[in-house]
Design a protein around this motif. Structure first.
Motif, PDB file in Angstrom:
ATOM      1  N   UNK A  24       0.308  -1.129 -17.260  1.00  0.00           N
ATOM      2  CA  UNK A  24       0.466  -1.346 -15.997  1.00  0.00           C
ATOM      3  C   UNK A  24       0.695  -0.348 -15.357  1.00  0.00           C
ATOM      4  N   UNK A  25       0.273  -0.628 -13.729  1.00  0.00           N
ATOM      5  CA  UNK A  25       0.192   0.560 -12.313  1.00  0.00           C
ATOM      6  C   UNK A  25       1.546   0.940 -12.290  1.00  0.00           C
ATOM      7  N   UNK A  26       0.978   2.138 -11.853  1.00  0.00           N
ATOM      8  CA  UNK A  26       2.117   2.832 -10.930  1.00  0.00           C
ATOM      9  C   UNK A  26       2.875   1.946  -9.910  1.00  0.00           C
ATOM     10  N   UNK A  27       3.801   2.535  -9.136  1.00  0.00           N
ATOM     11  CA  UNK A  27       4.177   1.319  -7.879  1.00  0.00           C
ATOM     12  C   UNK A  27       3.365   1.873  -6.594  1.00  0.00           C
ATOM     13  N   UNK A  28       3.274   1.121  -5.782  1.00  0.00           N
ATOM     14  CA  UNK A  28       2.258   1.612  -4.674  1.00  0.00           C
ATOM     15  C   UNK A  28       3.781   2.359  -4.028  1.00  0.00           C
ATOM     16  N   UNK A  29       3.033   3.266  -2.296  1.00  0.00           N
ATOM     17  CA  UNK A  29       3.790   4.376  -1.990  1.00  0.00           C
ATOM     18  C   UNK A  29       4.678   2.925  -0.869  1.00  0.00           C
ATOM     19  N   UNK A  30       5.856   3.871  -0.710  1.00  0.00           N
ATOM     20  CA  UNK A  30       7.008   2.969  -0.050  1.00  0.00           C
ATOM     21  C   UNK A  30       6.407   2.112   1.005  1.00  0.00           C
ATOM     22  N   UNK A  31       6.101   3.321   1.711  1.00  0.00           N
ATOM     23  CA  UNK A  31       5.202   2.681   3.405  1.00  0.00           C
ATOM     24  C   UNK A  31       4.691   1.533   3.380  1.00  0.00           C
ATOM     25  N   UNK A  32       3.620   1.744   2.226  1.00  0.00           N
ATOM     26  CA  UNK A  32       2.796  -0.138   1.469  1.00  0.00           C
ATOM     27  C   UNK A  32       3.098  -1.126   1.705  1.00  0.00           C
ATOM     28  N   UNK A  33       4.600  -0.466   0.452  1.00  0.00           N
ATOM     29  CA  UNK A  33       4.909  -1.720   0.033  1.00  0.00           C
ATOM     30  C   UNK A  33       5.911  -2.038   1.014  1.00  0.00           C
ATOM     31  N   UNK A  34       6.728  -1.482   2.528  1.00  0.00           N
ATOM     32  CA  UNK A  34       7.363  -2.110   3.311  1.00  0.00           C
ATOM     33  C   UNK A  34       6.218  -2.582   4.612  1.00  0.00           C
ATOM     34  N   UNK A  35       5.347  -2.232   4.654  1.00  0.00           N
ATOM     35  CA  UNK A  35       4.360  -3.088   5.521  1.00  0.00           C
ATOM     36  C   UNK A  35       4.248  -4.173   5.454  1.00  0.00           C
ATOM     37  N   UNK A  36       4.483  -5.283   4.832  1.00  0.00           N
ATOM     38  CA  UNK A  36       4.660  -6.381   4.923  1.00  0.00           C
ATOM     39  C   UNK A  36       5.878  -7.452   5.558  1.00  0.00           C
ATOM     40  N   UNK A  37       7.094  -6.499   5.047  1.00  0.00           N
ATOM     41  CA  UNK A  37       8.353  -6.947   5.019  1.00  0.00           C
ATOM     42  C   UNK A  37       9.017  -6.908   7.048  1.00  0.00           C
ATOM     43  N   UNK A  38       8.033  -5.099   6.597  1.00  0.00           N
ATOM     44  CA  UNK A  38       8.752  -4.831   7.887  1.00  0.00           C
ATOM     45  C   UNK A  38       8.012  -5.408   8.957  1.00  0.00           C
ATOM     46  N   UNK A  39       5.857  -5.872   9.150  1.00  0.00           N
ATOM     47  CA  UNK A  39       5.376  -6.717   9.723  1.00  0.00           C
ATOM     48  C   UNK A  39       5.791  -7.468  10.448  1.00  0.00           C
ATOM     49  N   UNK A  40       6.637  -8.775   9.626  1.00  0.00           N
ATOM     50  CA  UNK A  40       7.276  -9.733   9.221  1.00  0.00           C
ATOM     51  C   UNK A  40       7.918  -9.826  10.438  1.00  0.00           C
ATOM     52  N   UNK A  41       9.283  -9.386  10.169  1.00  0.00           N
ATOM     53  CA  UNK A  41      10.196  -8.522  10.947  1.00  0.00           C
ATOM     54  C   UNK A  41      10.125  -8.261  12.512  1.00  0.00           C
ATOM     55  N   UNK A  42       9.000  -7.369  12.717  1.00  0.00           N
ATOM     56  CA  UNK A  42       8.453  -6.746  13.967  1.00  0.00           C
ATOM     57  C   UNK A  42       8.363  -8.018  14.272  1.00  0.00           C
ATOM     58  N   UNK A  43       7.252  -9.748  14.137  1.00  0.00           N
ATOM     59  CA  UNK A  43       6.962 -10.543  15.132  1.00  0.00           C
ATOM     60  C   UNK A  43       7.972 -11.248  15.092  1.00  0.00           C
ATOM     61  N   UNK A  44       8.850 -11.144  14.542  1.00  0.00           N
ATOM     62  CA  UNK A  44       9.332 -12.488  14.298  1.00  0.00           C
ATOM     63  C   UNK A  44      11.130 -11.667  15.628  1.00  0.00           C
TER      64      UNK A  44
END
Length: 159
Positions: A24-44
């Protein structure tokens, strides 16, 4: 050497009943995890802001639907820009009148985005697996919407 899961594999990972178990890998940092959904939301949001600022009801700002132009038939997306413009300006009756299916899509998008953001914060991967039956159902709804909005009794669904 053995682990609680059985004998250790050749690479040092514990061997499970179906082969080596990936560590098991440690979860990525919160900022990295939010990058894709927030980027998608920003585009929309940017796309909706543009459509809200540039009125599709005025001719010359957007191209005409090719299906409507060459056949006179409304496709399932016809009226979508006018619907988005009305939605941005808070005129829900006009948004539904321009394209009711698009407004339903806006709601579904909002639900999916909320789930994606919550899962990203909780470090749970977002996987959307839609079975072929659902795809056929979505296609059937789009086809039915297209047919009905082009018939005289379905003129309320036409933009």
């Amino acid at each position: 050497m053995d682990s609680p899961y059985g004998p250790v594999g050749a690479v040092g990972a514990p061997a499970g009943p179906f082969g080596p178990v990936a560590p098991r890998r440690a979860p990525r940092a919160l900022g990295v995890r939010l990058l894709a959904p927030l980027g998608t939301l920003a585009g929309v949001v940017a796309a909706f802001a543009y459509v809200g600022a540039v009125d599709p009801n005025e001719p010359g700002h957007y191209p005409v639907c090719p299906l409507l132009r060459f056949t006179g038939l409304y496709c399932p997306g016809c009226g979508g820009l006018r619907s988005a413009h009305a939605f941005v300006h808070g005129d829900l009756p006009a948004a539904f009148g321009a394209n009711a299916l698009a407004v339903v899509g806006y709601g579904l998008f909002a639900v999916v985005m909320a789930v994606w953001l919550i899962r990203a914060v909780r470090a749970v991967p977002m996987r959307v697996a839609i079975s072929p039956a659902w795809w056929w159902g979505i296609g059937a709804v789009l086809a039915l919407f297209t047919v009905v909005r082009n018939l005289p009794f379905g003129s309320a669904l036409a933009p």
